[in-house]
Design a protein around this motif. Structure first.
Motif, PDB file in Angstrom:
ATOM      1  N   PRO A 116       0.755  -1.085   0.038  1.00  0.00           N
ATOM      2  CA  PRO A 116       0.038   0.045   0.086  1.00  0.00           C
ATOM      3  C   PRO A 116       0.898   1.251   0.066  1.00  0.00           C
ATOM      4  CG  PRO A 116      -0.442  -1.369   2.042  1.00  0.00           C
ATOM      5  CD  PRO A 116       0.708  -1.957   1.234  1.00  0.00           C
ATOM      6  N   GLY A 117       0.438   2.263  -0.789  1.00  0.00           N
ATOM      7  CA  GLY A 117       1.261   3.462  -1.011  1.00  0.00           C
ATOM      8  C   GLY A 117       2.513   3.426  -1.655  1.00  0.00           C
ATOM      9  N   ALA A 118       2.836   2.244  -2.534  1.00  0.00           N
ATOM     10  CA  ALA A 118       3.973   2.064  -3.259  1.00  0.00           C
ATOM     11  C   ALA A 118       4.015   2.972  -4.234  1.00  0.00           C
ATOM     12  CB  ALA A 118       4.142   0.734  -3.800  1.00  0.00           C
ATOM     13  N   GLN A 119       5.354   3.628  -4.636  1.00  0.00           N
ATOM     14  CA  GLN A 119       5.419   4.587  -5.505  1.00  0.00           C
ATOM     15  C   GLN A 119       5.021   4.002  -6.773  1.00  0.00           C
ATOM     16  OE1 GLN A 119       9.644   4.482  -5.550  1.00  0.00           O
ATOM     17  NE2 GLN A 119       9.834   5.297  -3.405  1.00  0.00           N
ATOM     18  N   THR A 131      11.476  -5.055  -4.166  1.00  0.00           N
ATOM     19  CA  THR A 131      12.081  -5.256  -3.040  1.00  0.00           C
ATOM     20  C   THR A 131      10.783  -5.813  -1.836  1.00  0.00           C
ATOM     21  OG1 THR A 131      13.641  -3.591  -3.308  1.00  0.00           O
ATOM     22  CG2 THR A 131      13.374  -4.233  -1.121  1.00  0.00           C
ATOM     23  N   VAL A 132      11.010  -6.815  -1.264  1.00  0.00           N
ATOM     24  CA  VAL A 132       9.872  -7.224  -0.427  1.00  0.00           C
ATOM     25  C   VAL A 132      10.186  -6.365   0.673  1.00  0.00           C
ATOM     26  CG1 VAL A 132       9.288  -9.411   1.013  1.00  0.00           C
ATOM     27  CG2 VAL A 132      10.538  -9.673  -1.039  1.00  0.00           C
ATOM     28  N   THR A 133       8.766  -5.953   1.135  1.00  0.00           N
ATOM     29  CA  THR A 133       8.774  -5.073   2.403  1.00  0.00           C
ATOM     30  C   THR A 133       8.218  -5.907   3.485  1.00  0.00           C
ATOM     31  OG1 THR A 133       6.564  -4.317   1.578  1.00  0.00           O
ATOM     32  CG2 THR A 133       8.174  -3.019   0.921  1.00  0.00           C
ATOM     33  N   GLN A 134       7.407  -6.950   3.180  1.00  0.00           N
ATOM     34  CA  GLN A 134       6.987  -7.763   4.213  1.00  0.00           C
ATOM     35  C   GLN A 134       6.461  -9.016   3.674  1.00  0.00           C
ATOM     36  OE1 GLN A 134       3.421  -5.091   5.588  1.00  0.00           O
ATOM     37  NE2 GLN A 134       2.318  -7.068   5.906  1.00  0.00           N
ATOM     38  N   ILE A 135       6.212 -10.166   4.773  1.00  0.00           N
ATOM     39  CA  ILE A 135       5.258 -11.288   4.210  1.00  0.00           C
ATOM     40  C   ILE A 135       4.246 -11.427   4.939  1.00  0.00           C
ATOM     41  CG2 ILE A 135       5.787 -13.961   4.003  1.00  0.00           C
ATOM     42  CD1 ILE A 135       7.755 -12.292   2.197  1.00  0.00           C
ATOM     43  N   ASP A 136       2.996 -11.576   4.280  1.00  0.00           N
ATOM     44  CA  ASP A 136       1.716 -11.757   4.668  1.00  0.00           C
ATOM     45  C   ASP A 136       1.398 -13.242   4.376  1.00  0.00           C
ATOM     46  OD1 ASP A 136      -0.829 -11.448   5.911  1.00  0.00           O
ATOM     47  OD2 ASP A 136      -1.339 -10.005   4.342  1.00  0.00           O
ATOM     48  N   GLY A 137       1.579 -14.049   5.438  1.00  0.00           N
ATOM     49  CA  GLY A 137       1.181 -15.366   5.152  1.00  0.00           C
ATOM     50  C   GLY A 137       2.155 -16.069   3.973  1.00  0.00           C
ATOM     51  N   ALA A 138       1.500 -16.405   2.980  1.00  0.00           N
ATOM     52  CA  ALA A 138       2.347 -16.768   1.758  1.00  0.00           C
ATOM     53  C   ALA A 138       2.480 -15.952   0.738  1.00  0.00           C
ATOM     54  CB  ALA A 138       1.716 -18.192   1.437  1.00  0.00           C
ATOM     55  N   ALA A 140       4.209 -12.359  -0.548  1.00  0.00           N
ATOM     56  CA  ALA A 140       5.297 -11.409  -0.578  1.00  0.00           C
ATOM     57  C   ALA A 140       4.416  -9.984  -0.857  1.00  0.00           C
ATOM     58  CB  ALA A 140       6.487 -11.708  -1.363  1.00  0.00           C
ATOM     59  N   VAL A 141       4.734  -9.070   0.234  1.00  0.00           N
ATOM     60  CA  VAL A 141       4.194  -7.613  -0.235  1.00  0.00           C
ATOM     61  C   VAL A 141       5.538  -6.935  -0.709  1.00  0.00           C
ATOM     62  CG1 VAL A 141       3.270  -5.573   0.824  1.00  0.00           C
ATOM     63  CG2 VAL A 141       2.407  -7.811   1.519  1.00  0.00           C
ATOM     64  N   VAL A 142       5.398  -6.463  -1.960  1.00  0.00           N
ATOM     65  CA  VAL A 142       6.514  -5.636  -2.558  1.00  0.00           C
ATOM     66  C   VAL A 142       6.456  -4.412  -3.036  1.00  0.00           C
ATOM     67  CG1 VAL A 142       7.283  -8.101  -3.625  1.00  0.00           C
ATOM     68  CG2 VAL A 142       5.655  -6.570  -4.961  1.00  0.00           C
ATOM     69  N   ALA A 143       7.541  -3.596  -3.074  1.00  0.00           N
ATOM     70  CA  ALA A 143       7.575  -2.202  -3.582  1.00  0.00           C
ATOM     71  C   ALA A 143       8.469  -2.261  -4.713  1.00  0.00           C
ATOM     72  CB  ALA A 143       7.885  -1.123  -2.459  1.00  0.00           C
ATOM     73  N   PRO A 144       8.319  -1.387  -5.494  1.00  0.00           N
ATOM     74  CA  PRO A 144       9.255  -0.992  -6.670  1.00  0.00           C
ATOM     75  C   PRO A 144      10.691  -0.532  -6.089  1.00  0.00           C
ATOM     76  CG  PRO A 144       7.542   0.472  -7.009  1.00  0.00           C
ATOM     77  CD  PRO A 144       7.254  -0.159  -5.594  1.00  0.00           C
ATOM     78  N   ALA A 145      11.638  -1.385  -6.816  1.00  0.00           N
ATOM     79  CA  ALA A 145      13.016  -1.294  -6.216  1.00  0.00           C
ATOM     80  C   ALA A 145      13.531   0.242  -6.682  1.00  0.00           C
ATOM     81  CB  ALA A 145      14.120  -2.201  -6.973  1.00  0.00           C
ATOM     82  N   THR A 146      14.237   0.904  -5.729  1.00  0.00           N
ATOM     83  CA  THR A 146      14.446   2.409  -5.939  1.00  0.00           C
ATOM     84  C   THR A 146      15.628   2.582  -6.959  1.00  0.00           C
ATOM     85  OG1 THR A 146      16.108   2.355  -4.243  1.00  0.00           O
ATOM     86  CG2 THR A 146      13.722   3.216  -3.586  1.00  0.00           C
ATOM     87  N   THR A 147      16.420   1.573  -7.109  1.00  0.00           N
ATOM     88  CA  THR A 147      17.618   1.647  -8.277  1.00  0.00           C
ATOM     89  C   THR A 147      17.870   0.383  -8.724  1.00  0.00           C
ATOM     90  OG1 THR A 147      19.432   1.443  -6.703  1.00  0.00           O
ATOM     91  CG2 THR A 147      18.727   3.617  -7.155  1.00  0.00           C
TER      92      THR A 147
END
Length: 154
Positions: A116-119, A131-138, A140-147
């Protein structure tokens, strides 16, 4: 010859200590060595038991707490299981949005969703570095890699 029983008991306690790694049995083994030394020097059985009790008690209450603190301070805390995955780079296999998708994480395929709120646009296409920001059960919650350097060997 009863000193051999004390030494044998001490060795047995050291073996048990290797399984528990709590330093308790090691301290009692030290007391058994004291009892064995008393027996070797010709002390009566009551003196052997008293020496065993005193040394074991001293080691348990004076040396063991210090030794445990010392070991805890020098032992690195390694992240394992889910905690080891947070912050790791991954590559999207399918499009990923807040509803779901798939990523390749450490050579394995994982279900994923956008944090949520990922760029960005709210949707990442296949092949994007994340990049993995957290694991919610099975999942992977991800956000775009900055570089691009954030995702070596994803």
């Amino acid at each position: 010859m009863e000193w051999l029983f004390w030494i044998g008991g001490a060795l047995l306690l050291v073996v048990v200590e290797t399984v528990t790694a709590d330093l308790t049995f090691l301290m009692i083994a030290g007391g058994a060595l004291g009892g064995g030394l008393t027996a070797f020097l010709g002390g009566p059985l009551w003196a052997q038991v008293v020496v065993f009790g005193c040394i074991s008690t001293l080691l348990l209450f004076a040396v063991r707490p210090w030794a445990k603190r010392r070991l805890a301070a020098t032992t690195p805390q390694m992240k394992t299981n889910v905690d080891a995955l947070i912050g790791r780079p991954a590559t999207t296999i399918t499009a990923v949005d807040d509803g779901g998708g798939r990523v390749r994480l450490g050579g394995e395929e994982w279900s994923a969703r956008l944090a949520p709120g990922a760029q960005g646009t709210g949707r990442l296409e296949a092949g994007a570095r994340v990049t993995v920001t957290q694991i919610d059960g099975a999942v992977a919650v991800v956000a775009p890699a900055t570089t691009p350097a954030d995702a070596p060997g994803a």
